[in-house]
Scaffold this motif. Sequence first.
Motif, PDB file in Angstrom:
ATOM      1  N   THR A  37       0.826  -1.210   0.000  1.00  0.00           N
ATOM      2  CA  THR A  37       0.000   0.000   0.000  1.00  0.00           C
ATOM      3  C   THR A  37       0.860   1.260   0.000  1.00  0.00           C
ATOM      4  O   THR A  37       0.596   2.211  -0.743  1.00  0.00           O
ATOM      5  CB  THR A  37      -0.920   0.000   1.237  1.00  0.00           C
ATOM      6  N   ILE A  38       1.896   1.268   0.833  1.00  0.00           N
ATOM      7  CA  ILE A  38       2.811   2.411   0.852  1.00  0.00           C
ATOM      8  C   ILE A  38       3.529   2.537  -0.485  1.00  0.00           C
ATOM      9  O   ILE A  38       3.770   3.643  -0.978  1.00  0.00           O
ATOM     10  CB  ILE A  38       3.817   2.273   2.017  1.00  0.00           C
ATOM     11  N   SER A  39       3.832   1.401  -1.101  1.00  0.00           N
ATOM     12  CA  SER A  39       4.469   1.414  -2.429  1.00  0.00           C
ATOM     13  C   SER A  39       3.553   2.060  -3.468  1.00  0.00           C
ATOM     14  O   SER A  39       4.008   2.855  -4.305  1.00  0.00           O
ATOM     15  CB  SER A  39       4.811  -0.022  -2.847  1.00  0.00           C
ATOM     16  N   ILE A  40       2.253   1.746  -3.420  1.00  0.00           N
ATOM     17  CA  ILE A  40       1.292   2.360  -4.345  1.00  0.00           C
ATOM     18  C   ILE A  40       1.256   3.873  -4.132  1.00  0.00           C
ATOM     19  O   ILE A  40       1.241   4.649  -5.092  1.00  0.00           O
ATOM     20  CB  ILE A  40      -0.119   1.757  -4.147  1.00  0.00           C
ATOM     21  N   SER A  41       1.254   4.282  -2.853  1.00  0.00           N
ATOM     22  CA  SER A  41       1.228   5.709  -2.545  1.00  0.00           C
ATOM     23  C   SER A  41       2.451   6.414  -3.115  1.00  0.00           C
ATOM     24  O   SER A  41       2.340   7.465  -3.754  1.00  0.00           O
ATOM     25  CB  SER A  41       1.164   5.912  -1.031  1.00  0.00           C
ATOM     26  N   ASN A  42       3.629   5.834  -2.887  1.00  0.00           N
ATOM     27  CA  ASN A  42       4.863   6.458  -3.378  1.00  0.00           C
ATOM     28  C   ASN A  42       4.897   6.513  -4.899  1.00  0.00           C
ATOM     29  O   ASN A  42       5.312   7.514  -5.490  1.00  0.00           O
ATOM     30  CB  ASN A  42       6.082   5.693  -2.851  1.00  0.00           C
ATOM     31  N   LYS A  43       4.436   5.435  -5.536  1.00  0.00           N
ATOM     32  CA  LYS A  43       4.440   5.417  -6.998  1.00  0.00           C
ATOM     33  C   LYS A  43       3.449   6.448  -7.538  1.00  0.00           C
ATOM     34  O   LYS A  43       3.737   7.138  -8.526  1.00  0.00           O
ATOM     35  CB  LYS A  43       4.078   4.018  -7.510  1.00  0.00           C
ATOM     36  N   ALA A  44       2.283   6.559  -6.883  1.00  0.00           N
ATOM     37  CA  ALA A  44       1.288   7.555  -7.313  1.00  0.00           C
ATOM     38  C   ALA A  44       1.844   8.963  -7.175  1.00  0.00           C
ATOM     39  O   ALA A  44       1.667   9.803  -8.062  1.00  0.00           O
ATOM     40  CB  ALA A  44       0.002   7.397  -6.499  1.00  0.00           C
ATOM     41  N   LYS A  45       2.524   9.240  -6.063  1.00  0.00           N
ATOM     42  CA  LYS A  45       3.099  10.570  -5.854  1.00  0.00           C
ATOM     43  C   LYS A  45       4.150  10.884  -6.923  1.00  0.00           C
ATOM     44  O   LYS A  45       4.213  12.004  -7.441  1.00  0.00           O
ATOM     45  CB  LYS A  45       3.734  10.655  -4.460  1.00  0.00           C
ATOM     46  N   ASN A  46       4.966   9.888  -7.257  1.00  0.00           N
ATOM     47  CA  ASN A  46       5.985  10.098  -8.293  1.00  0.00           C
ATOM     48  C   ASN A  46       5.357  10.377  -9.647  1.00  0.00           C
ATOM     49  O   ASN A  46       5.811  11.255 -10.399  1.00  0.00           O
ATOM     50  CB  ASN A  46       6.913   8.882  -8.378  1.00  0.00           C
ATOM     51  N   ILE A  47       4.298   9.623  -9.970  1.00  0.00           N
ATOM     52  CA  ILE A  47       3.626   9.816 -11.256  1.00  0.00           C
ATOM     53  C   ILE A  47       2.949  11.185 -11.313  1.00  0.00           C
ATOM     54  O   ILE A  47       2.976  11.865 -12.340  1.00  0.00           O
ATOM     55  CB  ILE A  47       2.626   8.670 -11.507  1.00  0.00           C
ATOM     56  N   ILE A  48       2.352  11.596 -10.193  1.00  0.00           N
ATOM     57  CA  ILE A  48       1.736  12.932 -10.141  1.00  0.00           C
ATOM     58  C   ILE A  48       2.792  14.010 -10.398  1.00  0.00           C
ATOM     59  O   ILE A  48       2.571  14.949 -11.163  1.00  0.00           O
ATOM     60  CB  ILE A  48       1.035  13.150  -8.784  1.00  0.00           C
ATOM     61  N   LYS A  49       3.948  13.883  -9.760  1.00  0.00           N
ATOM     62  CA  LYS A  49       5.030  14.851  -9.979  1.00  0.00           C
ATOM     63  C   LYS A  49       5.468  14.854 -11.440  1.00  0.00           C
ATOM     64  O   LYS A  49       5.649  15.917 -12.042  1.00  0.00           O
ATOM     65  CB  LYS A  49       6.227  14.506  -9.083  1.00  0.00           C
ATOM     66  N   GLN A  50       5.635  13.656 -12.006  1.00  0.00           N
ATOM     67  CA  GLN A  50       6.036  13.562 -13.418  1.00  0.00           C
ATOM     68  C   GLN A  50       5.010  14.255 -14.310  1.00  0.00           C
ATOM     69  O   GLN A  50       5.367  15.006 -15.229  1.00  0.00           O
ATOM     70  CB  GLN A  50       6.171  12.088 -13.824  1.00  0.00           C
ATOM     71  N   ASN A  51       3.726  13.992 -14.045  1.00  0.00           N
ATOM     72  CA  ASN A  51       2.655  14.594 -14.846  1.00  0.00           C
ATOM     73  C   ASN A  51       2.681  16.119 -14.760  1.00  0.00           C
ATOM     74  O   ASN A  51       2.538  16.813 -15.768  1.00  0.00           O
ATOM     75  CB  ASN A  51       1.296  14.076 -14.369  1.00  0.00           C
ATOM     76  N   ALA A 107      -1.941  15.982 -22.725  1.00  0.00           N
ATOM     77  CA  ALA A 107      -3.016  15.428 -21.893  1.00  0.00           C
ATOM     78  C   ALA A 107      -3.100  13.909 -22.041  1.00  0.00           C
ATOM     79  O   ALA A 107      -3.261  13.185 -21.050  1.00  0.00           O
ATOM     80  CB  ALA A 107      -4.347  16.068 -22.270  1.00  0.00           C
ATOM     81  N   ILE A 108      -2.979  13.425 -23.275  1.00  0.00           N
ATOM     82  CA  ILE A 108      -3.047  11.975 -23.513  1.00  0.00           C
ATOM     83  C   ILE A 108      -1.870  11.279 -22.840  1.00  0.00           C
ATOM     84  O   ILE A 108      -2.032  10.227 -22.192  1.00  0.00           O
ATOM     85  CB  ILE A 108      -3.066  11.672 -25.023  1.00  0.00           C
ATOM     86  N   LEU A 109      -0.667  11.849 -22.958  1.00  0.00           N
ATOM     87  CA  LEU A 109       0.520  11.236 -22.349  1.00  0.00           C
ATOM     88  C   LEU A 109       0.412  11.219 -20.821  1.00  0.00           C
ATOM     89  O   LEU A 109       0.858  10.267 -20.172  1.00  0.00           O
ATOM     90  CB  LEU A 109       1.778  11.989 -22.784  1.00  0.00           C
ATOM     91  N   VAL A 110      -0.182  12.259 -20.252  1.00  0.00           N
ATOM     92  CA  VAL A 110      -0.384  12.310 -18.803  1.00  0.00           C
ATOM     93  C   VAL A 110      -1.297  11.168 -18.349  1.00  0.00           C
ATOM     94  O   VAL A 110      -1.023  10.486 -17.350  1.00  0.00           O
ATOM     95  CB  VAL A 110      -0.983  13.682 -18.402  1.00  0.00           C
ATOM     96  N   VAL A 111      -2.361  10.936 -19.100  1.00  0.00           N
ATOM     97  CA  VAL A 111      -3.292   9.860 -18.743  1.00  0.00           C
ATOM     98  C   VAL A 111      -2.612   8.500 -18.885  1.00  0.00           C
ATOM     99  O   VAL A 111      -2.729   7.628 -18.014  1.00  0.00           O
ATOM    100  CB  VAL A 111      -4.559   9.916 -19.624  1.00  0.00           C
ATOM    101  N   LEU A 112      -1.901   8.310 -19.996  1.00  0.00           N
ATOM    102  CA  LEU A 112      -1.215   7.031 -20.220  1.00  0.00           C
ATOM    103  C   LEU A 112      -0.172   6.776 -19.129  1.00  0.00           C
ATOM    104  O   LEU A 112       0.004   5.647 -18.685  1.00  0.00           O
ATOM    105  CB  LEU A 112      -0.547   7.022 -21.599  1.00  0.00           C
ATOM    106  N   ASN A 113       0.511   7.811 -18.690  1.00  0.00           N
ATOM    107  CA  ASN A 113       1.486   7.665 -17.609  1.00  0.00           C
ATOM    108  C   ASN A 113       0.792   7.235 -16.322  1.00  0.00           C
ATOM    109  O   ASN A 113       1.291   6.380 -15.584  1.00  0.00           O
ATOM    110  CB  ASN A 113       2.226   8.986 -17.397  1.00  0.00           C
ATOM    111  N   SER A 114      -0.385   7.786 -16.069  1.00  0.00           N
ATOM    112  CA  SER A 114      -1.150   7.424 -14.864  1.00  0.00           C
ATOM    113  C   SER A 114      -1.631   5.979 -14.920  1.00  0.00           C
ATOM    114  O   SER A 114      -1.726   5.302 -13.886  1.00  0.00           O
ATOM    115  CB  SER A 114      -2.350   8.365 -14.698  1.00  0.00           C
ATOM    116  N   LEU A 115      -1.913   5.507 -16.125  1.00  0.00           N
ATOM    117  CA  LEU A 115      -2.407   4.136 -16.265  1.00  0.00           C
ATOM    118  C   LEU A 115      -1.367   3.096 -15.865  1.00  0.00           C
ATOM    119  O   LEU A 115      -1.705   1.928 -15.649  1.00  0.00           O
ATOM    120  CB  LEU A 115      -2.855   3.877 -17.713  1.00  0.00           C
ATOM    121  N   ARG A 116      -0.123   3.513 -15.743  1.00  0.00           N
ATOM    122  CA  ARG A 116       0.915   2.571 -15.296  1.00  0.00           C
ATOM    123  C   ARG A 116       0.623   2.048 -13.894  1.00  0.00           C
ATOM    124  O   ARG A 116       1.102   0.984 -13.516  1.00  0.00           O
ATOM    125  CB  ARG A 116       2.294   3.240 -15.331  1.00  0.00           C
TER     126      ARG A 116
END
Length: 836
Positions: A771-785, A818-827
């Motif tokens: 769960t903490i791993s999901i949180s960290n990965k989500a935060k990283n993806i948000i920053k990248q976006n 916008a499309i690339l941001v969504v695709l990055n989030s889908l990871r």
Amino acid sequence: MSSNCCNSKTESNACCTSNKVQESKCCSNEPKITNTNNKESVNSPHDISDNAHDNYSEEDNEVATSFSNYNFKVTGMDCSSCAVTIEKALSPLSNVTDPKVNFSTSKLTVGLKSDKNINQVTQTLKKLGYGVEETDSNKSHTTFLVKGMDCGSCAKSIEKHLNTLSYVNDAQVSFSTGKMHVAFEGNKTKNIEKEVSKIGYSATLQSNDKNTYKKWKLFSKPAISTLFLIFGIVSSFISLPIWITNLMYIIAIIVSGIKPLKSAYYAIKSKSLDMNVLMSVAVIGAILIGEFFEGAIVVLLFTVGTLLQTISIDKTRNSIQSLMDITPATANVITEMGTISKSLKDILVGEIVFVKPGDRVPLDGIIIEGYSSLNQAPITGESIPVDKTIDEAVYAGSINENGTLKIRVSKLVEDTTLSKIIHMVEEAQENKAPTQAFIDRFSEIYTPIIFVLALLVMVIPPTFSLGTWGEWFYKGLELLVIACPCALVISTPVAIVTAIGSAAKNGVLIKGGNHLEALGALSALAFDKTGTLTEGQPKVSTIKTIESNEESLLNIAMSLESYSTHPISNAIVNYVSQINSATYDVTEFENLVGQGIMGKIEGTYVYAGNLKLIESINTNIRNYKNEISSYEREGYTIIIIASSDVIHGFITLEDPLRLNINQTIKQLNDSNIKNTVMLTGDNQGTADKIAQLSGIKEVYSELMPEDKLSAIKDLQSKGYRVGMIGDGINDAPALAQSEVGIAMGGIGSDTAMETADVVLMSDDINQLTHTISISNKAKNIIKQNIYFSIIIKLIAFILVFPGFLTLWLAVLSDTGAAILVVLNSLRLLKQGKING
């Protein structure tokens, strides 16, 4: 005054709730009253005639009855003064009366004239910095599914337009989930759907949605536009009259541009400046300066880009769709007439359902016949099937692996554990994370500024002869396109929706983007011991007699412990019940919280508990203190049985550590978690032993339940951001105080699901690291976006003025980003299963 008047403040509050006049009748200590419709103040009823008083009461009652009570849940209050602040902030508002905030229950009750005033309350609380949501008792909203939204501004445009309609009391649109909640008067469902259609989107009742949405049909208009664009290009090459070429381009613009143009019209009407407005102005501007080809390719790229974006976003919204679809539509119900097939919504609690091997369990219930292994992965994330037999609970969505089962239904379809999971995940996806809230506020400022800048660029340079009007008008149009903050606005919500959905499929409920972000920022984790670090199923190890024989010791222990439901009591009862034992009658039984239990047996008070308790009633126990301490140092829990005259003996119990717990704690210690802490009511020796075996760094032992709250505050005072892991029941205060409260074993526990911010549905601590791993990965993806979105905008902005950017490249940079941001989030959907 009548004899039944209020004689104290407390009574006044209890009996004087209907309106201000009733209060003045009842409570003589109130010198003045004020009418709720802002009429002039009137003196106490002792100073006015009976006739005048009657007239005033009737008028005021009429006003009072026009208000209805609404309930809200308020989050973020940390003391009772917060409650007072909220009451004071709401009291002066028009159409609001009698706000009451209960700090202990986080409940706000307030009188409102209509549903239209709900937003007034919620916005006020949000400005004060508190979270707020309506309770189910208020909600009479109808839920629609909205298709075609590709960023948050679309949702705002729909929301603002619907709220202007006379028959709509309240409309709330969530871009994250694609859902619209509307409270309206009369049978206006079709009207709502038509109004949404006018704006360029489609809305259908959630209950009527049959997933017939064919995405390929959306590309029919862009395909026609592409054909006319090609005809225009070909006609220019074969030197047909220019008006024919331009006509082809205009038809291409009209075919694909109708939808964004309609959306733009209603957005402007609703005083909203969304991407449809900006793009429509840019296309119309291109036509005005004779750039027909540019206009056609801009509208085509915009339309295709937003469609691709919408399809990608739908995939993130459907990240928990697999959960919704796993239960069958019907179930086989056993009746006196035989087995019949019934719709799940028609099955009542108490009915018997028949589940064959390979079928999914349709509803929560208790097995009354049969034995089987059930795969509970959709609920708990565990891939290993669990053996179930008679009198054991089963959950809707579980797969019956082999045996045939008869199950007595315990919950209606809308109340099953799976339904609650789905509901909580959907609610969580609608909750904004702090980053998302900031970006939304930023975009509301950014877009108008760029819009004004574009207008200035069109006017100021040519006015001072710094270039031609056409040249600067074109640059202004490019700036309008760049003003669309679409990629930036969706950078956070799509990542959060996907992460929460991904966690849910792994058996972890994260109740909002704020909790998802907070998980990754934790620096300390506090663990309850029993049932969290240990299995929570203690076993008797040693029976030690002192001033009694073993039979008598066990009989007394059995008699007392059978009155308690504590895991230690259950372990002793289970052990003794396997031996031929007698029990005594127990009277005056009492549970001594944090110490043990007591009861009266044959006229004598007998105690079963820890050393501290027994020392308080029989000091002779000190003679055995060294022996007891040696057991404690080895990690045993000691229950001493004694009265004020006799020390019967003691029983040692051992609660085994959870499998692989030391590996889990090691992973946490090696991550961003700087401190791992154990909170337990157990003795220091046992606590130290468990901490040593599990790898816990710090121990707080011999805690009363209320002391755990103090321990969390102590950790926070040292600068830690603390996550608390417990069972969600006894640990509720500590869970609430921590930055993130994490409950173990949510399956079958409504309390755990309600009290914590994060729920590990299976009784498996190993889910925590994932769960903490999901949180960290989500935060990283948000920053990248966010970084990617801003950099693309800056590059486009820089290229405008040298003339390197064309209008269609500006569109491509916006929709492409916008499309690339969504695709990055889908990871985040590819985040691995917890169990491999």
